[in-house]
Design an enzyme around this catalytic site. Structure first.
Site, PDB file in Angstrom:
ATOM      1  N   ARG A  27     -30.139   6.125  23.971  1.00  0.00           N
ATOM      2  CA  ARG A  27     -29.755   5.656  25.315  1.00  0.00           C
ATOM      3  C   ARG A  27     -29.663   6.841  26.286  1.00  0.00           C
ATOM      4  O   ARG A  27     -30.040   6.723  27.458  1.00  0.00           O
ATOM      5  CB  ARG A  27     -28.426   4.895  25.247  1.00  0.00           C
ATOM      6  CG  ARG A  27     -28.580   3.542  24.554  1.00  0.00           C
ATOM      7  CD  ARG A  27     -27.255   2.985  24.095  1.00  0.00           C
ATOM      8  NE  ARG A  27     -26.409   2.556  25.194  1.00  0.00           N
ATOM      9  CZ  ARG A  27     -25.081   2.386  25.082  1.00  0.00           C
ATOM     10  NH1 ARG A  27     -24.474   2.617  23.937  1.00  0.00           N
ATOM     11  NH2 ARG A  27     -24.389   1.980  26.114  1.00  0.00           N
ATOM     12  N   LYS A  72     -18.317   3.625  33.889  1.00  0.00           N
ATOM     13  CA  LYS A  72     -18.732   2.733  34.973  1.00  0.00           C
ATOM     14  C   LYS A  72     -18.036   1.374  34.885  1.00  0.00           C
ATOM     15  O   LYS A  72     -17.591   0.839  35.890  1.00  0.00           O
ATOM     16  CB  LYS A  72     -20.266   2.510  34.953  1.00  0.00           C
ATOM     17  CG  LYS A  72     -21.078   3.773  35.123  1.00  0.00           C
ATOM     18  CD  LYS A  72     -22.567   3.483  35.265  1.00  0.00           C
ATOM     19  CE  LYS A  72     -23.193   2.794  34.080  1.00  0.00           C
ATOM     20  NZ  LYS A  72     -23.196   3.614  32.832  1.00  0.00           N
ATOM     21  N   ARG A 129     -31.451   0.796  37.048  1.00  0.00           N
ATOM     22  CA  ARG A 129     -31.564   1.831  36.018  1.00  0.00           C
ATOM     23  C   ARG A 129     -32.930   2.493  36.052  1.00  0.00           C
ATOM     24  O   ARG A 129     -33.189   3.403  35.276  1.00  0.00           O
ATOM     25  CB  ARG A 129     -31.384   1.196  34.653  1.00  0.00           C
ATOM     26  CG  ARG A 129     -29.992   1.403  34.042  1.00  0.00           C
ATOM     27  CD  ARG A 129     -29.955   0.617  32.756  1.00  0.00           C
ATOM     28  NE  ARG A 129     -29.030   1.061  31.785  1.00  0.00           N
ATOM     29  CZ  ARG A 129     -27.842   0.505  31.576  1.00  0.00           C
ATOM     30  NH1 ARG A 129     -27.401  -0.451  32.356  1.00  0.00           N
ATOM     31  NH2 ARG A 129     -27.091   0.927  30.592  1.00  0.00           N
ATOM     32  N   ARG A 161     -19.300  -1.383  19.608  1.00  0.00           N
ATOM     33  CA  ARG A 161     -20.507  -2.061  20.070  1.00  0.00           C
ATOM     34  C   ARG A 161     -21.674  -1.647  19.189  1.00  0.00           C
ATOM     35  O   ARG A 161     -21.756  -0.479  18.787  1.00  0.00           O
ATOM     36  CB  ARG A 161     -20.786  -1.640  21.524  1.00  0.00           C
ATOM     37  CG  ARG A 161     -20.370  -2.690  22.534  1.00  0.00           C
ATOM     38  CD  ARG A 161     -20.457  -2.194  23.934  1.00  0.00           C
ATOM     39  NE  ARG A 161     -21.786  -1.739  24.345  1.00  0.00           N
ATOM     40  CZ  ARG A 161     -22.100  -1.402  25.581  1.00  0.00           C
ATOM     41  NH1 ARG A 161     -21.176  -1.474  26.530  1.00  0.00           N
ATOM     42  NH2 ARG A 161     -23.302  -0.998  25.888  1.00  0.00           N
TER      43      ARG A 161
HETATM   44  P1  AMP Z   1     -24.621  -1.243  29.447  1.00  0.00           P
HETATM   45  O1  AMP Z   1     -23.516  -2.135  29.007  1.00  0.00           O
HETATM   46  O2  AMP Z   1     -24.724  -1.116  30.927  1.00  0.00           O
HETATM   47  O3  AMP Z   1     -24.609   0.094  28.748  1.00  0.00           O
HETATM   48  O4  AMP Z   1     -26.003  -1.971  28.996  1.00  0.00           O
HETATM   49  C1  AMP Z   1     -26.247  -2.275  27.648  1.00  0.00           C
HETATM   50  C2  AMP Z   1     -27.722  -2.476  27.439  1.00  0.00           C
HETATM   51  O5  AMP Z   1     -28.196  -3.569  28.239  1.00  0.00           O
HETATM   52  C3  AMP Z   1     -28.614  -1.314  27.826  1.00  0.00           C
HETATM   53  O6  AMP Z   1     -28.705  -0.307  26.820  1.00  0.00           O
HETATM   54  C4  AMP Z   1     -29.958  -2.021  28.058  1.00  0.00           C
HETATM   55  O7  AMP Z   1     -30.559  -2.371  26.814  1.00  0.00           O
HETATM   56  C5  AMP Z   1     -29.508  -3.321  28.728  1.00  0.00           C
HETATM   57  N1  AMP Z   1     -29.440  -3.196  30.205  1.00  0.00           N
HETATM   58  C6  AMP Z   1     -28.339  -3.340  31.001  1.00  0.00           C
HETATM   59  N2  AMP Z   1     -28.655  -3.185  32.281  1.00  0.00           N
HETATM   60  C7  AMP Z   1     -29.988  -2.926  32.325  1.00  0.00           C
HETATM   61  C8  AMP Z   1     -30.907  -2.647  33.375  1.00  0.00           C
HETATM   62  N3  AMP Z   1     -30.516  -2.594  34.666  1.00  0.00           N
HETATM   63  N4  AMP Z   1     -32.205  -2.433  33.039  1.00  0.00           N
HETATM   64  C9  AMP Z   1     -32.625  -2.497  31.765  1.00  0.00           C
HETATM   65  N5  AMP Z   1     -31.805  -2.736  30.718  1.00  0.00           N
HETATM   66  C10 AMP Z   1     -30.495  -2.953  30.990  1.00  0.00           C
END
Ligand code: AMP
Length: 217
Positions: A167, A13, A88, A156
């Protein structure tokens, strides 16, 4: 054009959102990047979300909606945006409906990738500590230790296998219901995210063009 990219962690994404936003000349809104910056800066938001992020849990819906509402209030999003990582949950999707009233249609692109490929991709993913970009979205030179910007590359903290499995579990129970939510509204376009990144990009462009042509005819 208002676009949401939906898909499990590691589906591509972030990479696709950046390219798409450049092509459409609209901003990318990546909630994961926004939260990582908040954690890095030690802001009150960062302190509040760090533990949940480290565990691979979702951050509270109310906090996320506030964050996205503030970003969507900025003028550069008026002509459209690419959302990566939000919504999400169904609650977040309903909040997004409220935020987008009178702002045009939403197109939701799902990048479908099976779990086995996700676990492999994320265990190999390295991100730049300086610019935050993925070092190697296509599995090219994994031995490089620095990014083109000069920053060093790291895994990460939430890309370790145990956190990735958590996740993915959360994706299944909290985020996958959004696919039906948007399919029922005929807003969903599904794409095979296992293809090489340039083919995924081409398919997203084709799908977006088709929606755009349809809405202007
Ligand atoms: P990502 O980089 O999109 O994988 O997001 C990393 C982490 O940020 C996720 O595992 C969540 O802990 C948090 N996060 C990002 N976007 C959201 C969202 N829309 N709702 C809840 N947690 C989020």
């Amino acid at each position: 054009m208002n676009i949401v990219l939906l898909g499990p962690p590691g589906a591509g994404k972030g990479t696709q959102a950046a390219g798409l936003a450049r092509a459409l000349r609209v901003p990318t809104i990546s909630t994961g990047d926004m939260l990582r910056r908040a954690v890095q800066s030690g802001s009150p938001l960062g302190l509040a979300v760090k533990a949940a992020m480290d565990r691979g849990d979702l951050v509270d819906d109310g906090m996320m909606t506030e964050l996205v509402a503030a970003r969507l209030a900025e003028p550069d999003t008026r002509s459209g945006f690419v959302l990566d990582g939000f919504p999400r949950t169904v609650d977040q999707a309903l909040s997004l409906d409220g935020l987008l009233q009178h702002r045009g249609d939403l197109v939701v692109v799902e990048l479908a990738v099976p779990d086995s490929a996700i676990i492999r991709r994320l265990s190999e993913r390295r991100v730049c500590v300086q610019c935050g970009r993925n070092a190697d979205p296509d599995g090219g030179n994994k031995s490089s230790i620095s990014c083109a910007c000069g920053g060093s590359l790291r895994q990460r903290s939430d890309d370790t296998e145990s956190v990735v499995r958590e996740r993915l579990r959360i994706y299944e129970c909290s985020t996958r219901p959004l696919i039906d939510f948007y399919r029922q509204r005929r807003a969903l376009r599904a794409i095979d995210g296992t293809q090489p990144a340039d083919l995924v990009t081409a398919e997203i462009a084709r799908v977006i063009d088709a929606v755009f042509d349809h809405s202007t005819n």
